[in-house]
Design a protein around this motif. Sequence first.
Motif: not given
Length: 651
Positions: A524-537
Amino acid sequence: MELIFEPGQIPFSTEEISDVTFHSFTLGGEAEGVASVFAIPELNRFLALRLKSIWWMIPAYGETAGEIPTQTQLLLGRLSDRRYLLLMPLVDRDLRATLQGNPETGKAELFFEGTLKENPQMEGTLLAAAEGDNPFELVHRVVKTVRERFDTFALREEKTMPDFLHFFGWCTWDAFYNTVSEQKIEEGLSSFRKGGITPGFMILDDGWQVTSQNKECRLVSFDAVAEKFPNGIGGTVKLAKEKYGIRYFGVWHTLAGYWWGIIPSPLLPFKIIENSRLVGTNPDGTSRHDHYWMVHPDDIQKFYDAYHEKLKAQGVDLLKVDNQGALGAHFCLGKLGRGTTVGAYLTALQNSSTTRFGNALIHCMSNGSDIFFHMKHSNLWRNSDDYFPKRGLSAQHHHLHTNAKNAYLASTFCWPDYDMFQSYNLGAGFHAASRALSGGPVYVCDVPGKQNFEVIRRFCDQNGALLRPDRPALPSEDCLLVDVQHDHLPLKLTNRSGECGLLGVFNCCDTEPDRFHAFYSPSDIHDLKGRTFAAYSFLSKTAKPMQREESASVELGSEECDILTFAPLKNGVAAIGALDKYLPPAIFEKVVHSRNKLTCNVKTGGKIGFYSEQPPKKVLVNGEPVEYSGNGALITVEFDSTTPATLELVF
């Protein structure tokens, strides 16, 4: 895709620059009218940013050209091949163009206004058009090319950001309205001190000036009302700064001095021009008019120089200049050219404020294109109508929805200001989260003694500095053309902090049911780089791994939101940030991944969180071992420090 213009219209010519097509028209001296009619044959959905009044812009939506609302200042359309069309009506000297649809013909019309009836034939470049696959690149390309052609404004990134945006603030408006006084200001600042908060800036809003006491209030002098401010503005500024630690003290005035202008006298010895407009009929049948006494453009630089020099001498650092849209729409109507008059005022205002206050200027009631087309030096404007704390939940939804969509255009010109809010009132949670993400100023209008300090503390580090994102917030592409108040879909605001992505997910829906599952993804974030993330809520205080295209959901009620942090996951570890803050990764100055170690430079201490597939062998703060706690893969290092520190996880 080419726009299909009807034959026999006002003569026009086209020119293409950087894949942007400019349309110029030769007009016959009419005060206003339709310059051209055209079809958009492949249009199937649009977002229109239109003036709902002379001051404020709002989003509107439709599917055909005939549905385009009047006073549209930007149109983003999705075409049948999924590409985007962007149409931007322009301001060229005294000509201001907007778009509107004709529901009977199903076609779009280019409307112009602002010329004087006695003007000779004029030629004006009134429309820019371009297509593209990426709506964010598209709007930036169009606005940048328009700037290069006209050179009457500058892009946001070409101007310095006001320094006070680095601090949390307080404004007096919804706390006191027009009854503000030095005594009440001290009550407010004392109340913040008791809660352990020191605002970095404050704004003294309407109610401090000496004005005429009738319906058509006008400025009488540059002084403050003596009964409210017995020590003058200078005394109040000194109190706020020396006793309560305010760094930047701001004051409010309107573009014309006060709502209906000024009263010339030895105290205000400036040339004026009188004007009026018909607003109705009295019971006796006579006409009722509003009367304006505006400083003549020939004297407006002298007016601002004198006014601001006095404010500067009293210690003022910041200006909020209101009611700007009235100048072109009402004050100079029929007597002066709209664009040239607005240009003269905006140039003089920016000359004076830049000399005395740097870039510490908020444009307000200023969403008309004739204003932002003249923002050459200033870099901040109010992005929506007021925050209204006494209105219901739908008004709070509308406020956030409007700010998010307006920012699509506004962020190319300046930092959008979502307005103040109250930390304890209806919708405070999503107002606060959206302000943190916005990139604009974060300030409250709290009544003394009613602050929710838990909400306020989520904005700042342990040194009291605001944790800011890297750019203005933008809506995600999948909700750009969506009416999130009525289509039962979430509003998603995107931003960045270093290598991390920030995604705010908001329930702004006014329809039943009032709860739904909002889907989100790192993509959803058009200018975010990378393939794998830790998603924190932020809402659930949990973290999980996510691939770039992977989707998840969060359930939200009608006053609820979540902020997701997507931290790059490298070598099995990700640096999330301050877990109890709205923008966790903004605590980091620098993050370095290596094979056996993660090193983070943090601005201050706090409750710093990491996602780690395996527990670290040790954690160091400034080289000294410290304890950490773990909840699955989410580990937390908690320490206090008001100075920068180095935090290391060794594996």
